[in-house]
Design an enzyme around this catalytic site. Structure first.
Site, PDB file in Angstrom:
ATOM      1  N   ASP A  21       0.836  -1.189   0.000  1.00  0.00           N
ATOM      2  CA  ASP A  21       0.000   0.000   0.000  1.00  0.00           C
ATOM      3  C   ASP A  21       0.878   1.250   0.000  1.00  0.00           C
ATOM      4  O   ASP A  21       1.893   1.308   0.707  1.00  0.00           O
ATOM      5  CB  ASP A  21      -0.882  -0.024   1.257  1.00  0.00           C
ATOM      6  CG  ASP A  21      -1.820   1.156   1.333  1.00  0.00           C
ATOM      7  OD1 ASP A  21      -2.741   1.217   0.511  1.00  0.00           O
ATOM      8  OD2 ASP A  21      -1.624   2.019   2.216  1.00  0.00           O
ATOM      9  N   GLU A  42       1.815  -0.142  -4.953  1.00  0.00           N
ATOM     10  CA  GLU A  42       0.719   0.778  -5.248  1.00  0.00           C
ATOM     11  C   GLU A  42       1.329   2.145  -5.552  1.00  0.00           C
ATOM     12  O   GLU A  42       1.746   2.859  -4.641  1.00  0.00           O
ATOM     13  CB  GLU A  42      -0.210   0.859  -4.025  1.00  0.00           C
ATOM     14  CG  GLU A  42      -1.298   1.889  -4.115  1.00  0.00           C
ATOM     15  CD  GLU A  42      -2.473   1.436  -4.946  1.00  0.00           C
ATOM     16  OE1 GLU A  42      -2.367   0.374  -5.589  1.00  0.00           O
ATOM     17  OE2 GLU A  42      -3.484   2.139  -4.952  1.00  0.00           O
TER      18      GLU A  42
HETATM   19  C1  LAG Z   1      -3.934   3.575  -0.466  1.00  0.00           C
HETATM   20  N1  LAG Z   1      -3.088   3.295  -1.415  1.00  0.00           N
HETATM   21  O1  LAG Z   1      -1.934   3.863  -1.604  1.00  0.00           O
HETATM   22  C2  LAG Z   1      -5.201   2.841  -0.366  1.00  0.00           C
HETATM   23  O2  LAG Z   1      -5.467   2.134  -1.561  1.00  0.00           O
HETATM   24  C3  LAG Z   1      -6.317   3.796   0.005  1.00  0.00           C
HETATM   25  O3  LAG Z   1      -7.544   3.111   0.040  1.00  0.00           O
HETATM   26  C4  LAG Z   1      -5.983   4.433   1.352  1.00  0.00           C
HETATM   27  O4  LAG Z   1      -6.948   5.455   1.703  1.00  0.00           O
HETATM   28  C5  LAG Z   1      -4.625   5.104   1.309  1.00  0.00           C
HETATM   29  N2  LAG Z   1      -3.672   4.550   0.409  1.00  0.00           N
HETATM   30  C6  LAG Z   1      -4.010   5.068   2.704  1.00  0.00           C
HETATM   31  O5  LAG Z   1      -3.690   3.742   3.036  1.00  0.00           O
HETATM   32  C7  LAG Z   1      -8.086   5.038   2.445  1.00  0.00           C
HETATM   33  C8  LAG Z   1      -9.270   5.993   2.224  1.00  0.00           C
HETATM   34  C9  LAG Z   1      -9.119   7.290   3.001  1.00  0.00           C
HETATM   35  C10 LAG Z   1      -8.866   6.995   4.471  1.00  0.00           C
HETATM   36  C11 LAG Z   1      -7.577   6.143   4.547  1.00  0.00           C
HETATM   37  C12 LAG Z   1      -7.208   5.764   5.973  1.00  0.00           C
HETATM   38  O6  LAG Z   1      -9.396   6.279   0.830  1.00  0.00           O
HETATM   39  O7  LAG Z   1     -10.339   8.039   2.886  1.00  0.00           O
HETATM   40  O8  LAG Z   1      -8.715   8.196   5.210  1.00  0.00           O
HETATM   41  O9  LAG Z   1      -7.777   4.899   3.830  1.00  0.00           O
HETATM   42  O10 LAG Z   1      -8.226   5.032   6.593  1.00  0.00           O
HETATM   43  C13 LAG Z   1      -9.537   8.386   6.358  1.00  0.00           C
HETATM   44  C14 LAG Z   1     -10.481   9.558   6.185  1.00  0.00           C
HETATM   45  C15 LAG Z   1      -9.657  10.848   6.080  1.00  0.00           C
HETATM   46  C16 LAG Z   1      -8.751  11.013   7.310  1.00  0.00           C
HETATM   47  C17 LAG Z   1      -7.889   9.756   7.458  1.00  0.00           C
HETATM   48  C18 LAG Z   1      -7.052   9.802   8.733  1.00  0.00           C
HETATM   49  O11 LAG Z   1     -11.257   9.388   5.001  1.00  0.00           O
HETATM   50  O12 LAG Z   1     -10.532  11.976   5.981  1.00  0.00           O
HETATM   51  O13 LAG Z   1      -7.914  12.150   7.158  1.00  0.00           O
HETATM   52  O14 LAG Z   1      -8.750   8.599   7.535  1.00  0.00           O
HETATM   53  O15 LAG Z   1      -7.856   9.838   9.883  1.00  0.00           O
END
Ligand code: LAG
Ligand code: CA
Length: 491
Positions: A201, A237
């Site tokens: 990741d 990734e």
């Molecule tokens: C990836 N690849 O490089 C993953 O495929 C992707 O799904 C991941 O984001 C990202 N990198 C970090 O591993 C996902 C969500 C985000 C989420 C994050 C952490 O798309 O939306 O962020 O995982 O759970 C979430 C909240 C954010 C917040 C963050 C930290 O949506 O608003 O800032 O958590 O609290």
């Protein structure tokens, strides 16, 4: 690190996104349908956030430790899955989150928060304590960058992309020997459990040199399963569609990379923003980022881009999605991954679950035709009749070149040298044409819209003469595919 480690005629991976650790799927379905590997969601302990009567899917991307205890199951369940899948020739690829831990400020004793296992954690700025690894504040990048990656960094500042926080996620410093040791210990434990490799990741957010130093420390895969001297498969990734400060070419010495340019090209052709005839050259040298076969993992969509509509095709596109996947599976370029989703209405929605208080992830139930029952909430694209047939088509054509390539406006057809034939008609009228199929004479069953069951074909039958020629009708906005395994009466 680019060898898929799958069996020769099982060169398709499926991402069973958010599935529980289930060996049943390997035993009952995957092994019989040409699938060689499963990408599983991060199996380690992660944050739990209970919100709006749900647990968002992305909690899996906020690790709190490397113990194997997640929404997908326990360590024992993970081991059971790996063992039983390997036994039937299906490999396990682990989605591994090394770049970061939880979002800054997250704490296990906040109301509505917790961890999927027993580990506690404190992600407050400057405290940054993960005793179950263990990591402490000195293991993070704060002294180098104390804040988030800015949008402009992606274009102008590669160091910030790697040193700063990705949307607030506490960023580990992989120049530190301790951090490297912890990551290597985690990946080593997975190799010892019998996995075949990793999807790393957020590799773009880590320095290739640091990654290389860690990957070189890994042991070979288990010899009792994979033979001697086999290295783990690694796919990085890295999203690079051009114009980025960080380029995919920085990663190809240490594995494959996720080629987002492939699915974008297929989507554009199917939406007629470009011509599907152009897909006859989709491979090394086709536009930006399409590097050599052994450098790429190709896919139509993934769990991130299926949530932000453009420009990718997803299960929500129905027939167009089938066409895109059928092309990917028939074509020869790269190692490929099929997406398998749960149905969702909004971005954060988590997988189907059993409700309060634990919101344990559920499992699909199946229809008599082997598709997933939509009422269980799972889409199971990998079981759609077209996709499972095309995975078998790919298995039957492994090692066979694409030959006899024919294109017309919005149309493409090609043979897989004596083993298969595929055509896509993205025009608005039927395509009637005689093709050189390269296949032995006989009657063949269409695998795109049909299935050979015993000696009965549920779709169109194609007759090939003694010269390998066939007059074929491909309906508008559809495909046709047949191969040695769909020959009526046997090969
Ligand atoms: C990836 N690849 O490089 C993953 O495929 C992707 O799904 C991941 O984001 C990202 N990198 C970090 O591993 C996902 C969500 C985000 C989420 C994050 C952490 O798309 O939306 O962020 O995982 O759970 C979430 C909240 C954010 C917040 C963050 C930290 O949506 O608003 O800032 O958590 O609290
Ligand atoms: Ca980083």
């Amino acid at each position: 690190f680019d060898d898929s480690n799958t069996l020769f005629d099982r060169q398709t991976m499926v991402h069973l996104f958010e599935w529980r650790h289930v060996a049943n799927e390997c035993e009952n379905f995957l092994q019989f349908n040409g699938y060689g590997a499963v990408q599983v969601s991060p199996p380690n302990e992660h944050i739990m956030i209970y919100t709006n009567d749900d647990v968002p899917w992305w909690v899996r991307y906020q690790p709190v430790s490397y113990r194997l205890n997640s929404r997908s199951g326990t360590e024992a369940q993970f081991q059971n899955m790996v063992d039983r899948c390997n036994k039937v020739g299906v490999r396990i690829i682990v989605d591994s989150v090394l770049n970061h831990m939880v979002g800054v400020g997250q704490k296990s004793d906040d109301p509505g928060h917790g961890s999927s296992g027993t580990a506690s954690y404190d992600g407050r700025d400057g405290i940054e304590s993960f005793p179950a690894v263990p990591y402490s504040s000195t293991d993070f990048h704060d002294p180098v960058c104390h804040g988030d990656i800015q949008d402009s960094d992606y274009q102008y500042n590669a160091n910030n992309v790697r040193n700063c926080r990705l949307s607030g996620l506490l960023d580990l410093n992989h120049a530190s020997q301790h951090v490297r040791n912890m990551a290597v210990a985690y990946l080593t434990s997975l190799i010892n459990a019998g996995v075949a490799g990793f999807r790393l990741d957020a590799s773009k957010h880590m320095f290739p040199d640091d990654l290389q130093a860690m990957l070189e420390k890994l042991p070979n895969l288990r010899a009792d399963i994979f033979g001697t001297n086999q290295k783990p498969f690694v796919v990085h990734e890295v999203i690079d569609r051009g114009g980025e400060a960080i380029k995919v070419t920085e990663y190809i010495a240490i594995g494959r990379y996720t080629n987002f340019n492939f699915g974008a090209a297929v989507a554009s052709a199917i939406w007629k923003q470009s011509d599907v005839a152009g897909l006859s050259t989709l491979g090394p040298g086709f536009g930006y980022g399409n590097l050599d076969d052994h450098d790429v993992l190709n896919f139509i969509d993934n769990h991130d881009n299926q949530r932000d509509d453009q420009p990718y095709l997803t299960y929500k596109n129905g027939d167009q999605y089938r066409m895109g996947n059928a092309y990917m599976l028939a074509w020869t370029y790269g190692y490929i991954r099929v997406m398998s989703s749960f149905a969702f209405d909004f971005h954060d929605q988590g997988p189907p679950n059993m409700g309060a208080p634990n919101y344990a992830t559920g499992s699909p139930t199946f229809n008599p035709d082997n598709t997933c029952d939509a009422r269980s909430g799972w889409v199971c694209e990998h079981r759609w009749p077209t996709i499972r047939q095309m995975v078998q088509f790919r298995a039957a054509c492994q090692g066979r070149a694409a030959t006899e390539i024919v294109t017309e406006s919005n149309r493409i057809a090609f043979a897989r040298e004596q083993n298969g034939f595929f055509a896509m008609n993205n025009a608005d009228s039927d395509w009637n044409r005689q093709f050189d199929t390269t296949l032995p004479a006989g009657s063949y069953c269409d695998q795109y819209d049909g299935e050979l069951k015993g000696s009965m074909c549920t779709g169109q039958t194609i007759t090939i003469d003694n010269d390998g020629k066939a007059s074929v009708r491909i309906p508008a906005r559809a495909c046709i595919a047949f191969s040695v395994i769909s020959r009526i009466g046997g090969r």
